[in-house]
Design a protein around this motif. Structure first.
Motif, mmCIF file in Angstrom:
data_model
loop_
_atom_site.group_PDB
_atom_site.id
_atom_site.type_symbol
_atom_site.label_atom_id
_atom_site.label_comp_id
_atom_site.label_asym_id
_atom_site.label_seq_id
_atom_site.Cartn_x
_atom_site.Cartn_y
_atom_site.Cartn_z
ATOM 1 N N UNK A 1 -6.912 -13.111 -7.190
ATOM 2 C CA UNK A 1 -6.585 -12.806 -8.585
ATOM 3 C C UNK A 1 -7.811 -12.266 -9.318
ATOM 4 N N UNK A 2 -8.965 -12.846 -9.032
ATOM 5 C CA UNK A 2 -10.192 -12.427 -9.701
ATOM 6 C C UNK A 2 -10.595 -11.019 -9.264
ATOM 7 N N UNK A 3 -10.592 -10.772 -7.963
ATOM 8 C CA UNK A 3 -11.025 -9.474 -7.430
ATOM 9 C C UNK A 3 -10.132 -8.349 -7.956
ATOM 10 N N UNK A 4 -8.818 -8.533 -7.849
ATOM 11 C CA UNK A 4 -7.894 -7.473 -8.258
ATOM 12 C C UNK A 4 -7.843 -7.315 -9.777
ATOM 13 N N UNK A 5 -8.049 -8.406 -10.497
ATOM 14 C CA UNK A 5 -7.998 -8.346 -11.946
ATOM 15 C C UNK A 5 -9.277 -7.869 -12.592
ATOM 16 N N UNK A 6 -10.396 -7.984 -11.859
ATOM 17 C CA UNK A 6 -11.703 -7.673 -12.452
ATOM 18 C C UNK A 6 -12.385 -6.466 -11.836
ATOM 19 N N UNK A 7 -11.680 -5.695 -11.007
ATOM 20 C CA UNK A 7 -12.336 -4.573 -10.329
ATOM 21 C C UNK A 7 -12.913 -3.578 -11.338
ATOM 22 N N UNK A 8 -12.182 -3.288 -12.418
ATOM 23 C CA UNK A 8 -12.684 -2.352 -13.419
ATOM 24 C C UNK A 8 -13.925 -2.913 -14.108
ATOM 25 N N UNK A 9 -13.861 -4.187 -14.479
ATOM 26 C CA UNK A 9 -15.016 -4.831 -15.126
ATOM 27 C C UNK A 9 -16.215 -4.853 -14.192
ATOM 28 N N UNK A 10 -15.966 -5.154 -12.914
ATOM 29 C CA UNK A 10 -17.051 -5.218 -11.938
ATOM 30 C C UNK A 10 -17.751 -3.867 -11.801
ATOM 31 N N UNK A 11 -16.966 -2.789 -11.877
ATOM 32 C CA UNK A 11 -17.544 -1.448 -11.791
ATOM 33 C C UNK A 11 -18.353 -1.133 -13.042
ATOM 34 N N UNK A 12 -17.760 -1.406 -14.197
ATOM 35 C CA UNK A 12 -18.428 -1.091 -15.464
ATOM 36 C C UNK A 12 -19.704 -1.904 -15.662
ATOM 37 N N UNK A 13 -19.686 -3.150 -15.229
ATOM 38 C CA UNK A 13 -20.833 -4.033 -15.437
ATOM 39 C C UNK A 13 -21.884 -3.916 -14.333
ATOM 40 N N UNK A 14 -21.598 -3.133 -13.310
ATOM 41 C CA UNK A 14 -22.565 -2.954 -12.225
ATOM 42 C C UNK A 14 -22.628 -4.105 -11.248
ATOM 43 N N UNK A 15 -21.559 -4.917 -11.215
ATOM 44 C CA UNK A 15 -21.550 -6.021 -10.241
ATOM 45 C C UNK A 15 -21.435 -5.495 -8.808
ATOM 46 N N UNK A 16 -20.812 -4.321 -8.651
ATOM 47 C CA UNK A 16 -20.645 -3.725 -7.317
ATOM 48 C C UNK A 16 -21.686 -2.626 -7.137
ATOM 49 N N UNK A 17 -22.404 -2.685 -6.054
ATOM 50 C CA UNK A 17 -23.463 -1.708 -5.797
ATOM 51 C C UNK A 17 -23.644 -1.556 -4.287
ATOM 52 N N UNK A 18 -24.221 -0.433 -3.847
ATOM 53 C CA UNK A 18 -24.449 -0.250 -2.409
ATOM 54 C C UNK A 18 -25.798 -0.790 -1.964
ATOM 55 N N UNK A 19 -25.813 -1.347 -0.786
ATOM 56 C CA UNK A 19 -27.061 -1.646 -0.075
ATOM 57 C C UNK A 19 -27.139 -0.662 1.090
ATOM 58 N N UNK A 20 -28.343 -0.198 1.403
ATOM 59 C CA UNK A 20 -28.493 0.855 2.407
ATOM 60 C C UNK A 20 -29.059 0.298 3.712
ATOM 61 N N UNK A 21 -28.322 0.542 4.776
ATOM 62 C CA UNK A 21 -28.757 0.146 6.117
ATOM 63 C C UNK A 21 -29.234 1.390 6.847
ATOM 64 N N UNK A 22 -30.495 1.426 7.273
ATOM 65 C CA UNK A 22 -31.004 2.639 7.930
ATOM 66 C C UNK A 22 -30.381 2.839 9.310
ATOM 67 N N UNK A 23 -30.166 4.094 9.641
ATOM 68 C CA UNK A 23 -29.733 4.486 10.980
ATOM 69 C C UNK A 23 -30.940 5.122 11.655
ATOM 70 N N UNK A 24 -31.420 4.498 12.710
ATOM 71 C CA UNK A 24 -32.684 4.890 13.338
ATOM 72 C C UNK A 24 -32.421 5.580 14.663
ATOM 73 N N UNK A 25 -33.068 6.714 14.868
ATOM 74 C CA UNK A 25 -32.970 7.419 16.143
ATOM 75 C C UNK A 25 -33.832 6.687 17.167
ATOM 76 N N UNK A 26 -33.191 6.187 18.220
ATOM 77 C CA UNK A 26 -33.885 5.332 19.184
ATOM 78 C C UNK A 26 -35.046 6.043 19.875
ATOM 79 N N UNK A 27 -34.899 7.329 20.138
ATOM 80 C CA UNK A 27 -35.914 8.055 20.899
ATOM 81 C C UNK A 27 -37.231 8.203 20.133
ATOM 82 N N UNK A 28 -37.118 8.342 18.796
ATOM 83 C CA UNK A 28 -38.326 8.618 18.010
ATOM 84 C C UNK A 28 -38.671 7.520 17.010
ATOM 85 N N UNK A 29 -37.711 6.651 16.709
ATOM 86 C CA UNK A 29 -37.949 5.612 15.708
ATOM 87 C C UNK A 29 -37.828 6.130 14.286
#
Length: 219
Positions: free
Chosen positions: A46-74
């Motif tokens: 109920x919270x997730x579906x009801x607050x998705x707009x608020x979560x977006x506007x307030x910046x509660x949802x954000x990306x974290x970046x996971x690096x993709x590393x080329x094994x041969x060169x690092x």
């Protein structure tokens, strides 16, 4: 436990329905009890579906970046943007907690477009600071294709940000094969023609099988 103003009969029937739904796909008879875990999940839904707009506007949802590393060169050859929801009531929520709920409610496109907007803003900031850009992978739900014109939304957003299309990689969630592949195949082809790479996420790990590759062309 019930709240003071709860209708005891109504609450009882609702909880019985939640417990029964756990086994609605089988023919055998069984008994399920409504548990505290079910109560907690229902509150979160109920919270997730009801607050998705608020979560977006307030910046509660954000990306974290996971690096993709080329094994041969690092060397870092790409990144994957992973959505996180820092909720003031429930704390940090992981994708497996809120993505299926949003998909079921037909709201996953709000999450995915927000993450894409965040990624594009971060890429613009890096470029302005003189940092070399690498391709970024963003997860999208197959359910987005029936909620919005995803191709048009992506093209408009990426072009407005001035980011080359080939720097955005779209990862299709493993839930793709639970949807009608004939429906998602045409827009996926349009995305590839527009210059976006489309990847298949968690191949053979859950639902996606070789059968998907006979209908949907991916990179």
């Amino acid at each position: 436990a019930c709240e003071v103003d709860d209708d005891i009969c109504e609450v009882g029937f609702e909880r019985a329905q939640i417990a029964c739904d756990l086994d609605k796909t089988t023919w055998s008879s069984s008994v399920h009890w409504f548990t505290e875990d079910m109560r907690s999940e229902a509150r979160l839904r109920l919270h997730v579906c009801g607050c998705i707009e608020t979560a977006i506007q307030e910046g509660w949802i954000h990306p974290l970046y996971q690096p993709i590393v080329r094994a041969a060169t690092g060397a870092i050859c790409g990144e994957e943007a992973l959505a996180r929801w820092d909720d003031p009531e429930f704390g940090e929520l992981m994708p497996h907690q809120f993505v299926p709920m949003l998909e079921e409610a037909g709201l996953s496109h709000k999450l995915d477009l927000h993450v894409i907007d965040c990624v594009l803003a971060d890429m613009q900031e890096r470029e302005a600071a003189g940092v070399s850009l690498v391709p970024v992978s963003v997860n999208i739900s197959p359910f987005d294709f029936v909620s919005i014109d995803l191709v048009q939304e992506l093209v408009q957003r990426v072009d407005a940000a001035g980011i080359p299309h080939d720097l955005i990689r779209l990862e299709l969630a493993e839930s793709m094969s639970t949807y009608d592949l004939d429906i998602v195949a045409p827009p996926i082809a349009d995305l590839r023609r527009a210059g976006f790479q489309v990847w298949l996420d968690n191949f053979a790990n859950n639902y996606v099988s070789l059968n998907a590759l006979t209908t949907v062309e991916v990179d």
